[in-house]
Design a protein around this motif. Structure first.
Motif: not given
Ligand code: CDP
Length: 217
Positions: A21-22, A27-35
């Motif tokens: 949501x943040x 309007x930033x890209x998002x990276x889920x490192x856990x994935x």
């Protein structure tokens, strides 16, 4: 202008939903490192590798053919052409992932890829995980530790899994995994210069506002 928002936190802290949501709001890209760690675990299990064989697991991570979306609106994880977006959330992966994440060779490789993704997005990204504020993006513009009480975290994880888990299973998924993870990354206490947001008594919107407050401070 670069804006890296580094968010660490334990399992069930609401890290992923809040981070997405943040990212949308800013309007930033998002990276889920856990994935990424989950994808390595999936690949190892799929190939029937012995997770205790460190060299083999490291080699699998180095060679991993991984495609990961970096948008908060389209979660997609593809390993060797298999869409594993849902599969990497299965309990069997959650149970196996810490064994993979404690492998220093695996960490070295994934941290390298995470930094490359940051650079590829002009360092405008929300990155969430366990070691983002301390290792991956120590130099982030905003560094934040999202915490919540053990009780709140087990409650949230339970709701997320659809209430199908017993109290013991939840304890295994949340508390036991944190204990295993704590050997590689310290996310229970904020490092120097890292803000803490405790979401135990905050709802989703309040937590998002608290994080945005830190970003705009
Ligand atoms: O969302 P949840 O807390 O269940 O975990 P996750 O963010 O999907 O991360 C899964 C696992 O990957 C963690 O339990 C850690 O073992 C590992 N991990 C890590 O070691 N370092 C990171 N930066 C992110 C995840």
């Amino acid at each position: 202008r670069p804006l890296v928002v580094a968010i660490d936190g334990p399992s069930g802290s609401g890290k992923s939903s809040i981070s997405k949501e943040v990212a949308r709001r800013l309007r930033l890209a998002y990276l889920d490192t856990g994935a990424m760690y989950r994808a390595v675990a999936w690949d190892c299990l799929e190939r029937g590798l012995d997770l205790a064989d460190g060299a083999l697991v490291e080699a699998a991570a180095r060679a991993l053919d991984l495609e990961l979306s970096t948008s908060a609106d389209a979660e997609r994880v593809v390993v060797r052409g298999h869409d594993v977006t849902a599969a990497i959330r299965e309990p069997r992966i959650s149970s196996a992932v810490s064994a993979v994440a404690t492998n220093l060779g695996v960490r070295d490789e994934l941290i390298r890829r995470q930094r490359a993704l940051l650079a590829a997005h002009g360092r405008r990204m929300v990155v969430e995980g366990r070691d983002i504020t301390t290792v991956v993006a120590r130099d982030a513009e905003v560094r934040l530790l999202l915490t919540a009480s053990e009780e709140a975290r087990m409650r949230r994880r339970g709701a997320q899994l659809g209430g199908t888990q017993t109290a013991e299973q939840l304890h295994e998924q949340v508390v036991a995994r944190d204990a295993k993870d704590s050997t590689v990354a310290s996310f229970t206490q904020a490092a120097d210069g890292v803000f803490t947001v405790d979401s135990s008594d905050l709802d989703f919107d309040q937590t998002v506002d608290a994080v945005l407050g830190v970003v705009h401070a």
